[in-house]
Design a protein around this motif. Sequence first.
Motif, PDB file in Angstrom:
ATOM      1  N   PRO A 190       0.750  -1.316   0.193  1.00  0.00           N
ATOM      2  CA  PRO A 190      -0.178  -0.020   0.000  1.00  0.00           C
ATOM      3  C   PRO A 190       0.797   1.241   0.002  1.00  0.00           C
ATOM      4  O   PRO A 190       0.495   2.104  -0.708  1.00  0.00           O
ATOM      5  CB  PRO A 190      -0.717  -0.157   1.258  1.00  0.00           C
ATOM      6  CG  PRO A 190      -0.976  -1.579   1.574  1.00  0.00           C
ATOM      7  CD  PRO A 190       0.375  -2.346   1.073  1.00  0.00           C
ATOM      8  N   GLN A 191       1.983   1.516   0.603  1.00  0.00           N
ATOM      9  CA  GLN A 191       2.726   2.491   0.891  1.00  0.00           C
ATOM     10  C   GLN A 191       3.631   2.699  -0.337  1.00  0.00           C
ATOM     11  O   GLN A 191       3.903   4.086  -0.820  1.00  0.00           O
ATOM     12  CB  GLN A 191       3.603   2.582   2.005  1.00  0.00           C
ATOM     13  CG  GLN A 191       4.797   1.408   1.903  1.00  0.00           C
ATOM     14  CD  GLN A 191       4.536   0.154   2.453  1.00  0.00           C
ATOM     15  OE1 GLN A 191       3.392  -0.232   2.518  1.00  0.00           O
ATOM     16  NE2 GLN A 191       5.288  -0.576   2.923  1.00  0.00           N
ATOM     17  N   TYR A 192       3.530   1.922  -1.492  1.00  0.00           N
ATOM     18  CA  TYR A 192       4.032   2.311  -2.638  1.00  0.00           C
ATOM     19  C   TYR A 192       3.062   2.508  -3.766  1.00  0.00           C
ATOM     20  O   TYR A 192       3.418   2.755  -5.029  1.00  0.00           O
ATOM     21  CB  TYR A 192       5.098   1.402  -3.059  1.00  0.00           C
ATOM     22  CG  TYR A 192       6.377   0.963  -2.221  1.00  0.00           C
ATOM     23  CD1 TYR A 192       7.229   1.894  -1.752  1.00  0.00           C
ATOM     24  CD2 TYR A 192       6.092  -0.062  -1.321  1.00  0.00           C
ATOM     25  CE1 TYR A 192       8.321   1.718  -1.047  1.00  0.00           C
ATOM     26  CE2 TYR A 192       7.079  -0.272  -0.448  1.00  0.00           C
ATOM     27  CZ  TYR A 192       8.278   0.683  -0.085  1.00  0.00           C
ATOM     28  OH  TYR A 192       9.156   0.541   0.834  1.00  0.00           O
ATOM     29  N   ASP A 211       0.628   4.054  -6.610  1.00  0.00           N
ATOM     30  CA  ASP A 211       0.700   5.450  -6.947  1.00  0.00           C
ATOM     31  C   ASP A 211       0.150   5.205  -8.680  1.00  0.00           C
ATOM     32  O   ASP A 211       0.583   4.675  -9.498  1.00  0.00           O
ATOM     33  CB  ASP A 211       2.147   5.752  -7.176  1.00  0.00           C
ATOM     34  CG  ASP A 211       2.024   7.343  -7.798  1.00  0.00           C
ATOM     35  OD1 ASP A 211       1.145   7.798  -8.364  1.00  0.00           O
ATOM     36  OD2 ASP A 211       3.258   7.996  -7.490  1.00  0.00           O
ATOM     37  N   SER A 245      -2.306  -1.309  -4.987  1.00  0.00           N
ATOM     38  CA  SER A 245      -2.064  -1.704  -3.884  1.00  0.00           C
ATOM     39  C   SER A 245      -2.485  -3.193  -3.778  1.00  0.00           C
ATOM     40  O   SER A 245      -3.609  -3.410  -4.256  1.00  0.00           O
ATOM     41  CB  SER A 245      -2.829  -1.073  -2.457  1.00  0.00           C
ATOM     42  OG  SER A 245      -2.691  -1.650  -1.364  1.00  0.00           O
ATOM     43  N   THR A 273      10.183  -0.677  -4.772  1.00  0.00           N
ATOM     44  CA  THR A 273       9.828   0.416  -5.443  1.00  0.00           C
ATOM     45  C   THR A 273       9.884   0.140  -6.989  1.00  0.00           C
ATOM     46  O   THR A 273      10.123  -0.820  -7.434  1.00  0.00           O
ATOM     47  CB  THR A 273      11.018   1.630  -5.054  1.00  0.00           C
ATOM     48  OG1 THR A 273      12.333   0.997  -5.425  1.00  0.00           O
ATOM     49  CG2 THR A 273      10.790   2.086  -3.905  1.00  0.00           C
TER      50      THR A 273
END
Length: 102
Positions: free
Chosen positions: A47-49, A51, A58, A102
């Motif tokens: 989720p934090q990556y 975009d 996500s 990433t």
Amino acid sequence: MSLANELSRAVIVKEEAFPPHGIRLNSKVQLLDLNTQMKMEFTIVMPQYADMRQNKISILTPMGAALIGFRKDEFVEWKVPAGLKKFQILNVVNEKTNGDQT
């Protein structure tokens, strides 16, 4: 399908035993929407990556969770607010994992 349903059917496998064209975290996936004939491509990430500008979704989204474990050339469907969506998985690219998200 809900995330709880997806997790209940999960099976843990070693990376070397996972099918080369199976969808997993960090898979780059190309889908064909069978209703609209539109193609889409994205990478499934933590989720934090996520975009959307970089085509990263996500793993916790309904689409991300629904695709895990499916393979290239398979068909998948799931309910969305607008109805039932049907897709064909055109391609899956998995690179060797190295811990980088990433």
